[in-house]
Design an enzyme around this catalytic site. Structure first.
Site, PDB file in Angstrom:
ATOM      1  CG  HIS A 177      39.997  31.979  45.391  1.00 55.83           C
ATOM      2  ND1 HIS A 177      40.815  31.028  44.844  1.00 55.83           N
ATOM      3  CD2 HIS A 177      40.094  33.061  44.576  1.00 55.83           C
ATOM      4  CE1 HIS A 177      41.372  31.490  43.732  1.00 55.83           C
ATOM      5  NE2 HIS A 177      40.951  32.726  43.549  1.00 55.83           N
ATOM      6  CB  SER A 178      43.079  34.255  46.105  1.00 55.04           C
ATOM      7  OG  SER A 178      44.104  35.158  45.788  1.00 55.04           O
ATOM      8  CE1 TYR A 179      45.926  40.149  50.895  1.00 55.67           C
ATOM      9  CE2 TYR A 179      43.934  40.236  52.219  1.00 55.67           C
ATOM     10  CZ  TYR A 179      45.234  40.630  51.995  1.00 55.67           C
ATOM     11  OH  TYR A 179      45.860  41.502  52.872  1.00 55.67           O
TER      12      TYR A 179
END
Length: 375
Positions: free
Chosen positions: A292-294
Site C-alpha cells: 500500500h502507498s509507500y
C-alpha cells in the site's frame, strides 16, 4: 475564536514590547521594567492552568476504551466512538492524547498478530548484538518452508507499524478496515505462508544526554572585570532563552535522539533486508506481494536492487494507491515491462471495480478500487 489563558495574560506584554521596539523617549527604562515583569511571571504555573499534564494511560482500559465484538473501538461506559476533541481548545493536548492511544493500539495489533493469527515475531537484524537497536517482522510458522505460496504484506508510510494499514481507520472504523488481519487470515486459509513487513520501525528513541558547557570563567585568562561582564550577558541570554522555552514547551518534554537500526534505517532498506534474509531463502515457488502507498515505492526499489532475484520468485504484485514513480526511481525498461505484466495498482476512484484508470506512467495497469483506498 477562543484565546488561551497564557496568551490573554501575556498579550499586553507582547504589545508593549512591540511598541518599545518602535522607539520612545524612555525606551531603556521601559525595557528594563518589562524585563523585570517578565522575569517574575511563573510560566510553569501559568501554563499548568492552560494545559493539563501530558500524562496519559498506558492501557486501553486506562483510556476507558475497548474493541467490541465487531472490532470497533468504543467507550466502555457510554458505548460512544473515540472523541478526538476531548478537551476543547487544547489541540496540542488532544493530539498528544491521540498519539498515546495510537501507541497502545499498535501493541494491541501486535498481540493480535501473535495470538489470533499465530504469527511469530522475528527480531532483526538477525545477527544483532544484545546492545544494538533492533526491529522485528512477523511470519507464519511455514513462511520459509511452504513449497507453494508465500504472501508478503507491506504497509505505507507514517505512524503505522506491522499489521496495520491505517491507524485512523482502526480508531474511527474498525480492526478489519485498518489492519492487515483479514488479509493474513484469508491467505493462511488458502494455504499461503505469510510475512508481514515493518518498514517504518527504522530507529529507537532515547533521551538526549545532557551536555555540560563550561562557562567562559572556567578556562579564561581574561581580566576579571571583562569576564564578569561576559558572564552577566551569558546569564541574561540563558534566562531569556529559558523563558521562551518555558512558553514553547511548558511541560518540559524530554528531548529525544534517534538511534537507527542497522540495515533497516528506511522502508527501502528494510524491504531489501527482509528479501535477502527471509523471502529469498523461502522455499515457495510463487511469492505474492500486497503493498500500500509507500510500500509500492519500497517494492519498486527492491526490484531495482534485486531485479533478477525478484523476477525469479515473484508471481504477482497487488498495489493499492501506490506512490511509486518509475521515472524518479530510475527503474529500467526491463523492470517497467515486467511490472506491466505482473503488477496492478488499485486506486481511489468512483468508477466500478476494476475499471481501467488512465496513467501517466509507463509501468503497471491502474484500475479502480470502486472506493477510497486511503489507509
Amino acid at each position: 475564536m477562543s484565546i488561551s489563558l497564557s496568551s490573554l495574560i501575556l498579550l499586553p506584554v507582547w504589545i508593549s514590547m512591540a511598541q518599545i521596539q518602535q522607539g520612545g523617549p524612555d525606551e531603556k527604562e521601559k525595557t528594563t521594567a518589562l524585563k523585570d515583569l517578565l522575569s517574575r511571571i511563573d510560566l510553569d504555573e501559568l501554563m499548568k492552568k492552560d494545559e493539563p499534564p501530558l500524562d496519559f494511560p498506558d492501557t486501553l482500559e486506562g483510556f476507558e476504551y475497548a474493541f467490541n465484538e465487531k472490532g470497533q473501538l468504543r467507550h466502555i461506559k457510554t458505548g460512544e466512538p473515540f472523541v478526538f476533541n476531548y478537551r476543547e481548545d487544547l489541540h496540542r493536548w488532544n493530539q498528544k492524547r491521540y498519539e498515546a492511544l495510537g501507541e497502545i493500539i499498535t501493541k494491541y495489533v501486535y498481540e493480535l498478530l501473535e495470538k489470533d493469527c499465530n504469527l511469530k515475531k522475528i527480531s532483526i537484524p538477525v545477527d544483532a548484538t544484545e546492545s544494538e537497536p533492533k526491529s522485528f517482522i512477523f511470519m507464519s510458522e511455514d513462511a520459509l518452508t511452504n513449497p507453494q505460496k508465500l504472501m508478503v504484506l507491506i504497509h505505507g508510510s507514517g505512524v503505522v507499524r506491522a499489521g496495520q494499514w491505517a491507524r485512523r481507520l482502526i480508531i474511527n472504523e474498525d480492526l478489519d478496515s485498518g489492519t492487515q488481519i483479514p488479509f493474513i487470515k484469508r491467505a493462511m486459509d488458502e494455504g499461503y505462508g505469510v510475512i508481514v513487513l515493518n518498514p517504518n520501525e527504522n530507529y529507537i528513541e532515547v533521551e538526549k544526554p545532557k551536555i555540560h558547557v563550561p562557562s567562559s570563567s572556567d578556562s579564561s585568562d581574561e581580566p576579571a572585570e571583562k569576564r564578569e561582564r561576559k558572564d552577566k550577558v551569558s546569564k541574561e541570554t540563558k534566562k531569556r532563552r529559558d523563558f521562551y522555552e518555558k512558553y514553547r514547551n511548558p511541560q518540559r518534554e524530554k528531548e529525544m535522539m534517534q538511534l537507527y537500526i542497522r540495515e533497516n534505517g528506511s522502508p527501502e532498506e528494510h524491504a531489501v533486508y527482509v528479501w535477502d534474509h527471509f523471502i529469498a531463502q523461502s522455499a515457495a515457488e510463487n511469492v505474492f506481494f500486497v503493498a500500500h502507498s509507500y510500500g509500492g515505492l519500497a517494492f519498486v526499489e527492491l526490484m531495482i536492487q534485486r531485479e533478477a532475484d525478484v523476477k525469479s520468485k515473484v508471481t504477482a504484485v497487488a498495489l493499492t494507491d501506490s506512490v511509486h514513480n518509475v521515472w524518479h526511481q530510475e527503474a529500467g525498461k526491463t523492470i517497467r515491462e515486467w511490472m506491466r505484466e505482473n503488477c496492478c495498482n488499485w486506486v481511489s476512484s468512483s468508477e466500478p471495480l476494476d475499471t481501467s484508470v488512465e496513467s501517466m506512467l509507463p509501468d503497471c495497469p491502474r484500475v479502480s478500487a470502486a472506493c477510497s483506498t486511503e489507509m
